[in-house]
Design a protein around this motif. Structure first.
Motif, PDB file in Angstrom:
ATOM      1  N   GLY A 104       2.679 -37.264 -10.063  1.00  0.00           N
ATOM      2  CA  GLY A 104       3.359 -37.964 -10.703  1.00  0.00           C
ATOM      3  C   GLY A 104       4.007 -37.404 -11.452  1.00  0.00           C
ATOM      4  O   GLY A 104       4.631 -37.992 -12.519  1.00  0.00           O
ATOM      5  N   PHE A 105       3.926 -36.492 -11.706  1.00  0.00           N
ATOM      6  CA  PHE A 105       4.745 -35.743 -13.017  1.00  0.00           C
ATOM      7  C   PHE A 105       5.896 -35.529 -12.293  1.00  0.00           C
ATOM      8  O   PHE A 105       6.877 -35.706 -13.256  1.00  0.00           O
ATOM      9  N   PHE A 106       6.521 -35.231 -11.154  1.00  0.00           N
ATOM     10  CA  PHE A 106       8.171 -35.795 -10.164  1.00  0.00           C
ATOM     11  C   PHE A 106       8.136 -36.728 -11.080  1.00  0.00           C
ATOM     12  O   PHE A 106       8.892 -37.224 -11.136  1.00  0.00           O
ATOM     13  N   GLN A 107       7.534 -37.962 -10.588  1.00  0.00           N
ATOM     14  CA  GLN A 107       7.480 -39.238 -10.540  1.00  0.00           C
ATOM     15  C   GLN A 107       8.308 -39.884 -12.625  1.00  0.00           C
ATOM     16  O   GLN A 107       9.306 -39.931 -12.538  1.00  0.00           O
ATOM     17  N   LEU A 108       7.445 -38.986 -13.100  1.00  0.00           N
ATOM     18  CA  LEU A 108       7.977 -39.392 -14.501  1.00  0.00           C
ATOM     19  C   LEU A 108       9.099 -38.178 -14.816  1.00  0.00           C
ATOM     20  O   LEU A 108       9.917 -38.761 -16.345  1.00  0.00           O
ATOM     21  N   THR A 109       9.297 -36.835 -14.509  1.00  0.00           N
ATOM     22  CA  THR A 109      10.311 -35.971 -15.191  1.00  0.00           C
ATOM     23  C   THR A 109      11.574 -36.644 -14.271  1.00  0.00           C
ATOM     24  O   THR A 109      12.463 -36.726 -14.989  1.00  0.00           O
ATOM     25  N   PHE A 110      11.248 -37.207 -12.982  1.00  0.00           N
ATOM     26  CA  PHE A 110      12.933 -37.897 -12.049  1.00  0.00           C
ATOM     27  C   PHE A 110      13.488 -38.884 -12.184  1.00  0.00           C
ATOM     28  O   PHE A 110      14.755 -38.804 -11.825  1.00  0.00           O
ATOM     29  N   ASN A 111      12.157 -39.504 -11.922  1.00  0.00           N
ATOM     30  CA  ASN A 111      12.754 -40.910 -11.302  1.00  0.00           C
ATOM     31  C   ASN A 111      11.146 -42.220 -12.364  1.00  0.00           C
ATOM     32  O   ASN A 111      11.696 -42.851 -12.375  1.00  0.00           O
ATOM     33  N   PHE A 112      12.038 -41.994 -13.937  1.00  0.00           N
ATOM     34  CA  PHE A 112      11.136 -42.773 -14.887  1.00  0.00           C
ATOM     35  C   PHE A 112      12.433 -43.741 -15.497  1.00  0.00           C
ATOM     36  O   PHE A 112      12.346 -44.423 -16.746  1.00  0.00           O
ATOM     37  N   GLN A 113      14.334 -44.123 -14.644  1.00  0.00           N
ATOM     38  CA  GLN A 113      14.227 -45.141 -15.204  1.00  0.00           C
ATOM     39  C   GLN A 113      13.811 -46.312 -14.961  1.00  0.00           C
ATOM     40  O   GLN A 113      13.682 -46.967 -15.946  1.00  0.00           O
ATOM     41  N   ALA A 114      12.874 -46.303 -14.644  1.00  0.00           N
ATOM     42  CA  ALA A 114      12.028 -47.884 -14.355  1.00  0.00           C
ATOM     43  C   ALA A 114      10.871 -47.828 -15.179  1.00  0.00           C
ATOM     44  O   ALA A 114       9.990 -46.790 -15.658  1.00  0.00           O
ATOM     45  N   LEU A 115      11.093 -48.547 -17.024  1.00  0.00           N
ATOM     46  CA  LEU A 115       9.539 -48.267 -17.725  1.00  0.00           C
ATOM     47  C   LEU A 115       8.582 -48.567 -17.018  1.00  0.00           C
ATOM     48  O   LEU A 115       7.862 -47.617 -16.929  1.00  0.00           O
ATOM     49  N   ASP A 116       8.037 -49.815 -16.497  1.00  0.00           N
ATOM     50  CA  ASP A 116       7.388 -50.739 -15.955  1.00  0.00           C
ATOM     51  C   ASP A 116       6.701 -49.112 -15.260  1.00  0.00           C
ATOM     52  O   ASP A 116       5.742 -49.018 -14.574  1.00  0.00           O
ATOM     53  N   ASN A 117       7.598 -48.387 -13.927  1.00  0.00           N
ATOM     54  CA  ASN A 117       6.695 -46.901 -12.874  1.00  0.00           C
ATOM     55  C   ASN A 117       6.291 -46.528 -14.164  1.00  0.00           C
ATOM     56  O   ASN A 117       4.822 -45.776 -13.617  1.00  0.00           O
ATOM     57  N   ALA A 118       6.945 -45.534 -14.758  1.00  0.00           N
ATOM     58  CA  ALA A 118       6.878 -44.889 -16.145  1.00  0.00           C
ATOM     59  C   ALA A 118       4.962 -44.696 -16.369  1.00  0.00           C
ATOM     60  O   ALA A 118       4.393 -44.454 -16.994  1.00  0.00           O
ATOM     61  N   GLN A 119       5.469 -46.497 -17.136  1.00  0.00           N
ATOM     62  CA  GLN A 119       3.754 -46.671 -17.408  1.00  0.00           C
ATOM     63  C   GLN A 119       2.889 -46.665 -16.489  1.00  0.00           C
ATOM     64  O   GLN A 119       1.579 -46.743 -17.099  1.00  0.00           O
ATOM     65  N   GLU A 120       2.940 -46.833 -15.683  1.00  0.00           N
ATOM     66  CA  GLU A 120       2.089 -47.011 -14.654  1.00  0.00           C
ATOM     67  C   GLU A 120       1.206 -45.804 -13.411  1.00  0.00           C
ATOM     68  O   GLU A 120       0.389 -45.077 -13.607  1.00  0.00           O
ATOM     69  N   VAL A 121       2.760 -44.938 -13.711  1.00  0.00           N
ATOM     70  CA  VAL A 121       2.451 -42.924 -13.225  1.00  0.00           C
ATOM     71  C   VAL A 121       2.632 -43.006 -14.570  1.00  0.00           C
ATOM     72  O   VAL A 121       0.917 -42.026 -14.233  1.00  0.00           O
ATOM     73  N   ALA A 122       1.753 -43.134 -15.779  1.00  0.00           N
ATOM     74  CA  ALA A 122       1.543 -42.711 -16.312  1.00  0.00           C
ATOM     75  C   ALA A 122      -0.409 -42.457 -16.790  1.00  0.00           C
ATOM     76  O   ALA A 122      -1.006 -41.673 -17.470  1.00  0.00           O
ATOM     77  N   LYS A 123      -0.279 -44.287 -16.003  1.00  0.00           N
ATOM     78  CA  LYS A 123      -1.769 -44.622 -16.253  1.00  0.00           C
ATOM     79  C   LYS A 123      -2.526 -43.727 -14.773  1.00  0.00           C
ATOM     80  O   LYS A 123      -3.971 -43.633 -15.366  1.00  0.00           O
ATOM     81  N   PHE A 124      -1.797 -43.621 -13.735  1.00  0.00           N
ATOM     82  CA  PHE A 124      -2.359 -43.534 -12.612  1.00  0.00           C
ATOM     83  C   PHE A 124      -2.785 -41.567 -12.924  1.00  0.00           C
ATOM     84  O   PHE A 124      -4.291 -41.012 -12.596  1.00  0.00           O
ATOM     85  N   LEU A 125      -1.716 -40.703 -14.120  1.00  0.00           N
ATOM     86  CA  LEU A 125      -2.011 -39.708 -14.017  1.00  0.00           C
ATOM     87  C   LEU A 125      -3.203 -39.524 -15.048  1.00  0.00           C
ATOM     88  O   LEU A 125      -4.346 -38.449 -14.916  1.00  0.00           O
ATOM     89  N   ALA A 126      -3.669 -40.488 -16.035  1.00  0.00           N
ATOM     90  CA  ALA A 126      -4.496 -40.264 -16.820  1.00  0.00           C
ATOM     91  C   ALA A 126      -6.483 -40.463 -15.816  1.00  0.00           C
ATOM     92  O   ALA A 126      -7.424 -39.946 -16.242  1.00  0.00           O
ATOM     93  N   THR A 127      -6.590 -42.009 -14.755  1.00  0.00           N
ATOM     94  CA  THR A 127      -7.074 -42.154 -14.278  1.00  0.00           C
ATOM     95  C   THR A 127      -7.487 -41.426 -13.655  1.00  0.00           C
ATOM     96  O   THR A 127      -8.804 -40.338 -13.445  1.00  0.00           O
ATOM     97  N   ILE A 128      -6.945 -39.980 -12.873  1.00  0.00           N
ATOM     98  CA  ILE A 128      -6.749 -39.011 -11.963  1.00  0.00           C
ATOM     99  C   ILE A 128      -7.914 -37.998 -13.288  1.00  0.00           C
ATOM    100  O   ILE A 128      -8.664 -37.752 -12.742  1.00  0.00           O
ATOM    101  N   ARG A 129      -6.828 -38.084 -14.213  1.00  0.00           N
ATOM    102  CA  ARG A 129      -7.886 -36.790 -15.125  1.00  0.00           C
ATOM    103  C   ARG A 129      -8.732 -37.435 -15.489  1.00  0.00           C
ATOM    104  O   ARG A 129      -9.804 -36.476 -15.567  1.00  0.00           O
ATOM    105  N   ASN A 130      -9.642 -38.423 -15.636  1.00  0.00           N
ATOM    106  CA  ASN A 130     -10.315 -38.994 -16.018  1.00  0.00           C
ATOM    107  C   ASN A 130     -11.343 -38.697 -14.905  1.00  0.00           C
ATOM    108  O   ASN A 130     -12.696 -38.606 -15.334  1.00  0.00           O
ATOM    109  N   ILE A 131     -10.497 -39.248 -13.926  1.00  0.00           N
ATOM    110  CA  ILE A 131     -11.970 -39.302 -13.122  1.00  0.00           C
ATOM    111  C   ILE A 131     -12.304 -37.778 -12.630  1.00  0.00           C
ATOM    112  O   ILE A 131     -13.659 -37.766 -11.627  1.00  0.00           O
ATOM    113  N   TYR A 132     -11.101 -36.754 -12.696  1.00  0.00           N
ATOM    114  CA  TYR A 132     -11.922 -35.541 -11.855  1.00  0.00           C
ATOM    115  C   TYR A 132     -12.871 -35.318 -13.132  1.00  0.00           C
ATOM    116  O   TYR A 132     -13.385 -34.135 -12.513  1.00  0.00           O
TER     117      TYR A 132
END
Length: 142
Positions: A104-132
């Motif tokens: 998730g952090f790799f995607q946000l740091t190096f592959n954030f050209q697509a804004l939709d992807n960045a938003q989805e990956v940020a949501k992914f990281l938040a979900t992972i954090r909340n679940i765990y």
């Protein structure tokens, strides 16, 4: 399969799971997108988690590899599939937690050209954090 699709998928869930695990290793981006989307949807079929859990050692590394695919849609669908699997079986996915966070952090740091992807990956990281945080108290609230 107007009203029996999930019933039929449930009946053949082992074969379907293995078929799509094989598809996750293919190279064509359209096949990969479809396989990721099916893995996400497959988690909602009755009995599918019992089939997915023994195959996590194959599924998760394949999906994690796809989070770095050259096609942004493949990356996006891989993150969405992983998130859904984590939501359905958090304890079994706990061993992959460091890799999930790194991806998730790799995607946000190096592959954030697509804004939709960045938003989805940020949501992914938040979900992972909340679940765990809820299930395992791994991340204390700040």
């Amino acid at each position: 399969m107007e009203n029996r699709g999930k019933e039929i998928v449930s009946k053949y869930r082992q074969d379907i799971c293995q078929f799509y695990i094989n598809q996750l290793g293919k190279s064509h981006h359209e096949i990969l997108k479809a396989a990721c989307r099916v893995m996400k949807e497959f988690t909602s079929v009755e009995g599918s988690i019992e089939v997915i859990i023994p195959n996590l050692g194959q599924i998760c590394p394949l999906l994690l590899k796809l989070t770095t695919h050259e096609n942004p849609e493949v990356r996006l669908y891989a993150f969405i599939a992983i998130e859904k699997i984590v939501m359905k079986c958090p304890n079994e996915m706990k061993t992959f937690l460091p890799d999930l966070i790194d991806a998730g952090f790799f995607q946000l740091t190096f592959n954030f050209q697509a804004l939709d992807n960045a938003q989805e990956v940020a949501k992914f990281l938040a979900t992972i954090r909340n679940i765990y945080n809820e299930v395992n108290k791994i991340f204390p609230l700040i």
